[in-house]
Design a protein around this motif. Sequence first.
Motif: not given
Length: 61
Positions: A9-10, A13-14, A16-17
């Motif tokens: 998930g991290l 998230a990174l 995607g950012t």
Amino acid sequence: MSELLVALGLVLALEGTLYALAPGAMKTAIRQMLDLPDQTLRTAGLVALAAGVALVWLVRG
């Protein structure tokens, strides 16, 4: 198993950012990676893998 899912998930998230904040820069980076030799990408991947394993090992001890 839950820690693996949190780590995944991290990563998502990174990633995607980066795509959300700078899509043009990401396209440029991908184009540049396509021009690199396979061995260079493989070496960079192995270095990233070793750094990630070392970081987890240091944190989780």
